[in-house]
Scaffold this motif. Sequence first.
Motif, PDB file in Angstrom:
ATOM      1  N   ILE A 130     -85.176 -48.970   7.822  1.00 17.32           N
ATOM      2  CA  ILE A 130     -84.136 -47.968   8.057  1.00 17.32           C
ATOM      3  C   ILE A 130     -84.627 -47.024   9.150  1.00 17.32           C
ATOM      4  N   PRO A 131     -83.815 -46.749  10.175  1.00 24.35           N
ATOM      5  CA  PRO A 131     -84.247 -45.869  11.266  1.00 24.35           C
ATOM      6  C   PRO A 131     -84.519 -44.449  10.776  1.00 24.35           C
ATOM      7  N   HIS A 132     -85.467 -43.785  11.430  1.00 21.79           N
ATOM      8  CA  HIS A 132     -85.724 -42.379  11.118  1.00 21.79           C
ATOM      9  C   HIS A 132     -84.552 -41.526  11.588  1.00 21.79           C
ATOM     10  N   GLY A 133     -84.397 -40.373  10.977  1.00 20.78           N
ATOM     11  CA  GLY A 133     -83.349 -39.438  11.372  1.00 20.78           C
ATOM     12  C   GLY A 133     -83.619 -38.101  10.716  1.00 20.78           C
ATOM     13  N   LYS A 134     -82.615 -37.252  10.665  1.00 18.57           N
ATOM     14  CA  LYS A 134     -82.765 -35.988   9.954  1.00 18.57           C
ATOM     15  C   LYS A 134     -82.933 -36.274   8.465  1.00 18.57           C
ATOM     16  N   LEU A 135     -83.485 -35.310   7.748  1.00 18.14           N
ATOM     17  CA  LEU A 135     -83.783 -35.513   6.340  1.00 18.14           C
ATOM     18  C   LEU A 135     -82.549 -35.935   5.552  1.00 18.14           C
ATOM     19  N   ASP A 136     -81.440 -35.253   5.761  1.00 19.75           N
ATOM     20  CA  ASP A 136     -80.238 -35.594   4.987  1.00 19.75           C
ATOM     21  C   ASP A 136     -79.708 -36.981   5.341  1.00 19.75           C
ATOM     22  N   THR A 137     -79.886 -37.379   6.600  1.00 23.34           N
ATOM     23  CA  THR A 137     -79.438 -38.714   7.014  1.00 23.34           C
ATOM     24  C   THR A 137     -80.296 -39.791   6.371  1.00 23.34           C
TER      25      THR A 137
END
Length: 218
Positions: free
Chosen positions: A153-160
């Motif tokens: 799963i790609p990294h993103g903002k915490l909520d994402t």
Amino acid sequence: MNKKLQQRFSELEAQLDEIEKTKKSVNGVYGDTETIDYDLFTGWKVKVKNLLATACGENSQHFVAFERGEKRGTMESNYSIKKRLGAIFLAAKEDFDGGYLASLKYLVQAEVFDSELEQAKELLSSGYKLASAVICGVVLETALRDLCDSNAIPHGKLDTMNAQLAKAGVYNRLQQKRITAIADIRNSAAHGRPEEFIDLDVENMIRDVESFLLSYLA
């Protein structure tokens, strides 16, 4: 957690076999030499390095050996390098299948997390709830990144990342809501709003992060 990585090891092993099939002998200045499809080999190397970095870290023996193995010796053919890197990759795959690579990585990470959470507890007990909440939030976000790596799963903002991990079934909606609540405290602390939470909230935050690490990264 490791199914995606296990699948990737198998895929790259199959690609290694395909590269082997492209082997052919060519006549050069210094006599006959064996060569392979260079483009396929180059792509395979990049994908293996990414996998090894994810599965066991860039400081691991396997990753370091693979990087060193890429260096071409005097008069060395691509096929010779392929044999060397193939052996290193298959050794890494064997260790991964035996449960050694990921477990070592997470053992090291767990020690770092434990140290940081202890620091958060000490800061809280000394009256620094903002700093304590921020450190705890960093531990949580790092753990989510590790889970994303393990599940492609790609990294993103915490909520994402939280939403994507729950959607992928890594954990349930209840855990997702707990993480959202922890993130809210972290955000309030990061923006310097101490009036939005109390010491007990941070104490519960640390407890919940510890529980999360034990459940999903142990």
